[in-house]
Write a protein that holds these residues in place. Structure first.
Motif, PDB file in Angstrom:
ATOM      1  N   ILE A 145       0.834  -1.206   0.000  1.00 50.33           N
ATOM      2  CA  ILE A 145       0.000   0.000   0.000  1.00 50.33           C
ATOM      3  C   ILE A 145       0.866   1.253   0.000  1.00 50.33           C
ATOM      4  N   ASP A 146       1.907   1.258   0.822  1.00 52.70           N
ATOM      5  CA  ASP A 146       2.827   2.391   0.843  1.00 52.70           C
ATOM      6  C   ASP A 146       3.544   2.515  -0.503  1.00 52.70           C
TER       7      ASP A 146
ATOM      8  N   SER B  48       1.281   4.176  -3.173  1.00 59.76           N
ATOM      9  CA  SER B  48       1.266   5.643  -3.095  1.00 59.76           C
ATOM     10  C   SER B  48       2.507   6.239  -3.752  1.00 59.76           C
TER      11      SER B  48
ATOM     12  N   GLY C 245      -9.845  -3.006   5.941  1.00 53.68           N
ATOM     13  CA  GLY C 245      -8.916  -1.893   6.079  1.00 53.68           C
ATOM     14  C   GLY C 245      -7.887  -1.862   4.967  1.00 53.68           C
ATOM     15  N   ASP C 246      -7.378  -3.030   4.593  1.00 53.19           N
ATOM     16  CA  ASP C 246      -6.396  -3.092   3.501  1.00 53.19           C
ATOM     17  C   ASP C 246      -7.036  -2.687   2.179  1.00 53.19           C
TER      18      ASP C 246
ATOM     19  N   TYR D  82      -9.643  -0.642   1.694  1.00 49.49           N
ATOM     20  CA  TYR D  82      -9.889   0.798   1.673  1.00 49.49           C
ATOM     21  C   TYR D  82      -8.584   1.580   1.536  1.00 49.49           C
ATOM     22  N   ASP D  83      -7.546   1.157   2.285  1.00 49.65           N
ATOM     23  CA  ASP D  83      -6.256   1.857   2.207  1.00 49.65           C
ATOM     24  C   ASP D  83      -5.653   1.738   0.807  1.00 49.65           C
TER      25      ASP D  83
ATOM     26  N   LYS E 208      -7.455   4.213  -1.375  1.00 53.09           N
ATOM     27  CA  LYS E 208      -6.985   5.559  -1.053  1.00 53.09           C
ATOM     28  C   LYS E 208      -5.600   5.815  -1.645  1.00 53.09           C
TER      29      LYS E 208
END
Length: 234
Positions: A79-80, A83, A104-105, A107-108, A111
């Protein structure tokens, strides 16, 4: 010379293959995926990485069209890394391919700019189909995760009701129409047909929507619009 500019007997040129970067901390899985994708004439694996840190470096070096990204990896998670890649290589479309079915994973990842979230329970042969779909502008979520995303939408709406409403960027009526159809899962071609406009016009509207909302992907725009009560998911 033929009507399309080719010399007699010359084969028509095929479109450039979809360039794919595979990111996963399991070497055996990476190799198996690469072997399957190499059988596809319209897909080219341009690199593989064992973690998010190396993935960012390779994405900058290879400029892939699609990145298949695991979520949980050592050194730097997916996820990082998503981005970072979206900032460094905005044209890259990222699909999470993971065993994590946590809301949570999901949605993140959205995002962070991911355009797809697929569980590794899908057959490896389906990955090529998913690559083509996302490359064509679609957003994909594994069916078992779709209901969790809708649940996350409902939770966001409840939270939005309990906090002061901040002014949101103004979208035109046509942009709202396009956004609603994106939320229904329509691709650019289907949106164009439904609204009686060209695909290029649809692309322009989506680009304007993302610029106004300061977001990176179609899916993230839908999440934002639901959270800000610009859209209702039924």
């Amino acid at each position: 010379m033929t009507g399309d500019g080719r010399q007699p007997g010359e084969e028509p040129s095929s479109p450039d293959p979809i360039r794919v970067l595979v990111v996963d901390d399991h070497a055996l899985f990476r190799r198996g995926l690469q072997m399957v994708l190499e059988q596809e004439k319209d897909i080219e694996v341009v690199g593989e990485a064992p973690d998010g840190s190396e993935a960012v470096t390779m994405a900058v070096d290879t400029a892939p069209d699609i990145v298949l990204m695991d979520v949980r990896m050592p050194r730097r998670g997916g996820i990082d890394a998503t981005s970072a890649i979206k900032q460094a290589v905005p044209s890259a479309k990222i699909v999470m391919l993971t065993i994590s079915d946590e809301e949570g994973d999901l949605y993140d990842a959205i995002k962070a700019g991911a355009m797809g979230y697929l569980l590794k329970e899908i057959s490896i042969d389906e990955v090529a189909t998913a690559i083509r779909a996302v490359h064509g502008g679609q957003s994909l979520i594994s069916p078992s995760m779709a209901s969790k995303l809708l649940s996350e939408f409902a939770l966001m709406i409840k939270k939005a009701d309990s906090r002061p409403q901040l002014p949101t960027p103004r979208l035109t009526d046509r942009e709202m129409e396009v956004l609603r159809l994106v939320a229904k899962g329509l691709n650019n071609r289907d949106i164009a047909k439904q609204l009686f406009i060209s695909e290029n016009t649809v692309k322009n509207h989506i680009r304007n929507i993302l610029e106004k909302l300061q977001l990176h992907s179609r899916m993230e725009a839908v999440v934002y619009a639901v959270r800000e009560k610009l859209l209702e998911i039924t």
